[in-house]
Structure formats: structure tokens, C-alpha cells
Design a protein around this motif. Sequence first.
Motif, short mmCIF file in Angstrom:
data_model
loop_
_atom_site.label_atom_id
_atom_site.label_comp_id
_atom_site.label_asym_id
_atom_site.label_seq_id
_atom_site.Cartn_x
_atom_site.Cartn_y
_atom_site.Cartn_z
N ILE A 183 14.38 13.83 18.03
CA ILE A 183 15.00 13.58 19.33
C ILE A 183 16.16 12.63 19.06
N ARG A 184 17.22 12.69 19.89
CA ARG A 184 18.33 11.79 19.59
C ARG A 184 17.86 10.36 19.70
N SER A 185 18.02 9.50 18.72
CA SER A 185 18.68 9.77 17.44
C SER A 185 17.70 9.39 16.33
N ARG A 186 16.56 10.10 16.26
CA ARG A 186 15.58 9.73 15.23
C ARG A 186 14.68 10.91 14.86
N ASP A 212 14.94 17.46 22.23
CA ASP A 212 16.03 17.27 23.20
C ASP A 212 16.23 18.55 23.97
N SER A 222 24.64 12.67 18.75
CA SER A 222 24.63 11.58 19.73
C SER A 222 25.38 10.39 19.17
N LEU A 266 24.34 7.67 18.16
CA LEU A 266 23.68 7.07 16.99
C LEU A 266 23.23 8.15 16.00
N ILE A 273 15.38 14.40 29.90
CA ILE A 273 16.70 14.02 29.38
C ILE A 273 17.05 12.60 29.81
N THR A 289 15.21 10.24 27.68
CA THR A 289 15.79 10.16 26.34
C THR A 289 17.02 9.27 26.34
N HIS A 316 16.25 5.49 26.76
CA HIS A 316 15.66 4.76 25.64
C HIS A 316 16.72 4.00 24.85
N TYR A 317 17.96 4.45 24.95
CA TYR A 317 19.02 3.74 24.23
C TYR A 317 19.22 2.32 24.77
#
Lengths: 612, 197
Positions: free
Chosen positions: A524-527, A549, A596, A598, B62, B65, B68-69
Motif C-alpha cells: 500500500i502506498r508507500s510501504r 490501494d 506516491s 513517498l 482511500i 490510506t 495515514h501520511y
Amino acid sequence: MRRRVKSAGILGAVTLVVIALAIVLPQLGGRESGAQEPGKAFVPPGKLDEYYMFASGGHSGQVYVFGIPSMRRIRTIPVFTPDPATGWGYDEHSKRMLGGYTWGDVHHPALSETRGEYDGRWLFVNDNANNRVARIDLKTFTVGQILGPVPNIMGPHCAAFVTPNTEYFMMPSRFSAPIPTGTYAPLSEYGKKYFGVLAAIAVDPKTGEMSVGWELLLPPWQYDLSDAGKKVSEGWAFLTTYNTEEATTVLEKNASKNDRDYIIVLNWREVEKAVKAGKFTAIAGVKVVDPTKVPGLVYLIPVAKSPHGVDVSPDGRFIVASGKLQPTVTVYEFAKIQEAIQKKDFAGTVRGLPVLNYESVRVAEVPVGLGPLHTQFDDKGFAYTSLFLDSAIAKWQLGTWKVVDKVQINYNVGHLAAAEGDSASPDGKYLVSLNKMAKDRFLSVGPSHPESLQLIDIAGGKMRVIADAPVDPEPHYAQIVKADKIKAIEIHPKETKRPNSVWSPKDARIERKGNEVHVYMYAIRSRYVPDNVEVNQGDRVFFHITNNDLDEDLTHGFGISLYNVNMEIQPGETKTISIVAEKPGVYPFYCTNFCSALHQEMQGYLLVKPKK
Amino acid sequence: MMGWIGRGELGRWERRLLLFSAALVLLSFAFPLWQVRLIAPQYPEGLTLAVYAWGLRGKLDIINTLNHYVGMREIRPEDFPELRLIPVAFLGVALLATVAAWTGRRWIPFLLIVLAPVALLGILDLWYRLYLYGHTLDPDAPIRVPPFTPPILGSQRLANFITSATFHVGTLLHVIAFVLVVLAFWRSSPWRGRSRS
């Protein structure tokens, strides 16, 4: 003195004018045969095209997707050739499908049809080199199946031209050979031990699953192109054949001796019946029918020598054959063919197959120009024939058989593709000329040139070239379908029961089975989870990766340094790639498809502990 | 004083209004009560999350996701036990209004009007939830942002995202239903000087 200066001035001026003309004139000439109506093919940024065009990639082994009218190349679909960017031929599933082959030769893409209309479900493409055929699923634009190498045939150049309800397409041999494939026979026995075999590939109407339906034993000639009958001629198929001289050396000369070659007229519904009635021999596990022993299946029609394309008109009434070494196309009428068959109006037999009387079935010979190859149709009763030698396209009328227009193209046109051109109702808006030579049409890139595609506006009375597009070698044929018929998905559905899939970081894990290591990875972004994997030297390591994703265009990549593998995983997709950890040491793996902000942090280490 | 509340009958029109408001409350299940939409240059179509009477719908995965950043906790439907109460409460209101229309008891619309402010608690709860999500950010998150409260109504900009929140058709239907109940109650009140039956 003054006079001398004056005459020198005049001379200088004249010289300048001549030089200027020498520079400008050729450019004027060039412009004439170029884009005559700039702007008509322009699709503004952010706007979408009206049609998809699926072009074969020839010996690249791939399929190119274009937008029409912009001629923008949208995508390359990897088919017969590995493609590291998508991982085609690298991940376990596609590697198995390719079966060790690293290339193919894609010639004639065919969209699936329902009642003679493109239904937007599948695209079939042949591999002329390795006797295979692939089905591309147009929900995902990926290959769903590769069938073959098909037994007994060799070089199925003719394929794929589907029947009106996609029951079959025909895969006949371009290169006659001893059967079953792999049998040796010297060329001196060409006439006896070599066969042209036609394989009818059956398509499951629900799943698209392809299988070899049956095969037909044909004379040791070369089978070039085919088309399926439609409407009135439904249930029949037509093939061109050349080298009826049965030459095995210097074919350019020896296979061009006879004034006439043949169109094969095939009643495939009758072949089905013969197979059901058990009138076949099993060769290499395939039911093979010999039409010399079962009458009523195959007839021959004489045609101008060394014919190339054979095309059925949208109403199914006319069959148009292009005699590439004669400046005419020959038109036959299906009703007359039926009548001749009924009346047994034969001009003898060749190799045990009845030859229909040419005069009885031919309705016209249209003087189109030099080197006619292929014909397409519009919605107004016109036909368009490509002229390889004339580098031109001739527009002519069905019925009056008169040539009404010609347009110059650049250069050496092979196939033509009209919008919805092979369906029972062509749109008559656009025609794409698939040219074999580009020469000076694009900025030079050295000796290896791109091929050239030209878009022609055929909506008006006169044909107009409205766009040029370069393309990698080598589109042979293309089909153009209305964009709204294609229902592509954006993400793969979240199937929690899918084998090897991981839908939560908590379920991500590493399992060892003997010297096999299975990494069930969550991306999943970013791992990646897990992002560091330790194995022992010599382990076979499987990475099962699920892209979590579920977002449009959020593709992740997975490549391992120095281990020579890479692939993409599309949103919601699970893919497996494996390596044998032969090299000890530490090797990073990382996301190769920018995902993404990262993305650059999306990485891990494969740690291979050396053997003691 | 209590006389004009409890006793007396609702007229034919008042009953119809109550029945209609019950129908509107039921209809509200088909529409979001509240909706938030995140728009960014790469999401011109927007990422929508809608709160229905019966649960959450939209691009929750989404949004999580992306959240989470900045270290926001994952939004999970099971973290909203109060969402299980809402459908019961709404069905209760619709039932009461129907009963009132059936029996003609004036105290029922009165009760509904008195209970209405409870809905404000729901809005308060939503605001508190939003506050918590924006104020319990993971300090180890890749992108550190000052604590914030996502908007309950209106727009807010955070990095490349514009978050716009609005009450939706479901809520509007409730407001109309409430107005109809008030109207029904008002029409039948002795202050209007007449009572129909």
C-alpha cells in the motif's frame, strides 16, 4: 562599367530566385501529400477519443492501442513478448502462459463479435511465428489465454477473422509442412508429405476460452488471408491461397508462375457436421477432416495470381479478392457461388477439390491500381482498397464497380482499417492506412525507421489525409471500435478469498516449506509489509504481493536488484514472482512504478544468508 | 396549561401532515445525512465519504490510506456504535408520527417537538469525533501537521486537499419533517382559535 554591374545584379537576382524556388518547391510538393486538413484529428487535452484502434505489433509480439482520431498511442499490451515494466513474462502466471517463448509475430487482431457487430469483450491475435493465438480480455486489457502451439499447423498468418458470433476463427498454415508438427520429410516429397492445415479455433461464448475445434487437411499451398462470411454468407469462410505451384525454393519467382491461384471457399457449418458424424482422423490429438473424402466442404475459385487480401462486404453479398500482382480486385457474388455449387458448375478438380467456373461466380474486376492488397468498406456502399505499389488508396463503388477517388499515402500501404470496418455495419468516418514505410515523414532516428500510420477522413466525398503517426514495428492490421463498447475496469475487485492474497498488514507473513519460502506481502502506498525478508542461499522464494490501494491508477512495482525480476501489481491485484536465491548477500527490492509522494521510501531488503 | 397539549384531537389535515413527515423520515434512509468530500489536483472527481442513517459509505479505504501520511487513526465503521442507535431512533420517530396520525393524539407531536433537540446531540457527537481524529495524530507520521478539526460544515484546506463538509438530503428531509410536525401541532392548537375534526 555600369551596364556590367547591372547585368551582374540581374544575374544574381535570378540565381537567388532559382535557389529560393529549389528550396521552396519540394516543400510545397511535400505539403500536398501531407496533412491536408490540419485540426480535424485534433482532440484537445483532457478530451477523449471517439474510437479505440487495436493494432498488431508484428514481430514485436505486442498489441498497440490507439485513440482515433487523435492517433495518440495510449498503451502497448504485452502479448507474446516479455515486458519488464508490467512484469509480463516475469511473474509466475504470465511466465507459464508464454511457455518459454520470448517473441511472437502478431498479424491480424480480431475483436469478438455478436450478430456481426463488435461486442467489446475480447481481442484475438495470432502468432504467425509459433502457431499460437492469444485472447486479450478488454475489461483489463491483459492477455487471458494463450493457446498453442496449435498442433499440425505452421505459420497461421491468416488468423484471426472471427465468425459473426465468434464461434470460430481460422488458423491455416502459411508454410505447409509435414504433419504432425515435428515430422521430418525431405523437400523432394513436398507434394506428398507436406500439408496446408487449417485449424478452426472454437471460442466459448461465455468465457472466451479458446480450443482447437477441428482441423482441415488442405493442399500443400500457402494460405494468406481469410474472412468470415456474414449475413447471407454466414456459415462460410473465404481464404486466399498462393504458391499453388508448390515451389520450395526461390518462391518470389517460382510461386509467381501460374496466372491463377485460388480462393478457398469453406462451408464451416458442414465441417462441424462431418466432425459430429465421425468423418475425421485424429492427428496429434486433433480431429482432422480430409475434404477430398467428404464432399461439400471446400471449393476453389480461380483468382488473379498471388492474391493477398480477401474481404467480405458488410452485407455478406460480395467477396473481394486483391491480386497483388495485377492491377485489379476481383469481386465474386456469394449467390452466384451458391448457384455454381448447386449446379455443379465446375471447371474440373485440383488436388481432389472442385474448382468453380470463374466466369460463373465473378461479377467484376475493378481496375483499382497497382499492388492491391486489402479492402475495407464504409456505410455508403463504397470500398477502399490499399495499393502497395502506387502508395495510394482507391475508393470504388460496389455495384457500379467504378473507381471514384484516390488518395496518395506515404508510403507503401499494407492493410487498411476502417471504423467498425469488419463489422456488419461500418461507420464510414475514418480509415487508417497502415503503411510499411515511413522514410522521410518523421524526424530521423537513424537507419531503423518507425512505421507510419495515416488517418484518412472518409466522411465526405473525397478522402483526406488528416494525421500522421509513427509507430514501432510493425502493425500489419488493426481494428477500430467505438469507444463506448469497451467496458474496462479501473481496479481489480477486492476478492478476499483469492489464493495468496493479503488484505490486511496483520495477515502479511513469511512461511517456509522446506527450501521454499513464501512471502505473503501487503503493498500500500508507500510501504511493503513485510519489508525485510531473510532467506537462506539456495531457497526458492515466492513473493505473493497484493496491491491494497484500491484507487484508480495506483499501480505498485516490485523489482529486486541483481535478481533480474520486476513486475507491476495493479490496484486490487495479487501477483506472484519467484526467484532462486543463488547469490548470497543483501539485495534491495523497491517499488519501481512511481506510486506516491513517498514512493522513493517504498523498499525493503532481501537478505540471503550464505550456505555454511 | 397542559390541556391544550394533551387533550383534543388532531384534524384530518394535521394527521396527513404527520403521516407525510413519517414518510419523509423513512425516505431519509435513502440519502446521506452528512457528507464530506476531499478534492485534490489528482482527485478532481473528489473522494466522498457519506454518513447514512445506517452506516458509512464511500471511499473510506482511500481516505484512510491518505490520512495515514499525517498519522490519523484509521476510520472504521465499527468504531461508531452510535450509528447503530440512529436507525432505531429514526424508526421510532416515524412510528410515533404514524401512531399520532392514526389515533389523533395531540401529545405525540408535542413529544416529538420536545425530543427534537436530541438530534443536536448527534451533531455534537459528530463534531467530537472529528475533533478526536484530528487531535490524536501519530507523532511518528511521515508528514507532521498541527492538530486540526476537520470541518463539520464548510471547507478547509490541508496541504493539497480541500475538504468540504455539508449536511445532506437526509438531514434536510428531517428538518422538513420537523417543520411539518410543528405545523401540525400549531394548526390544531387552540391558539389558532379553531379546531377541525
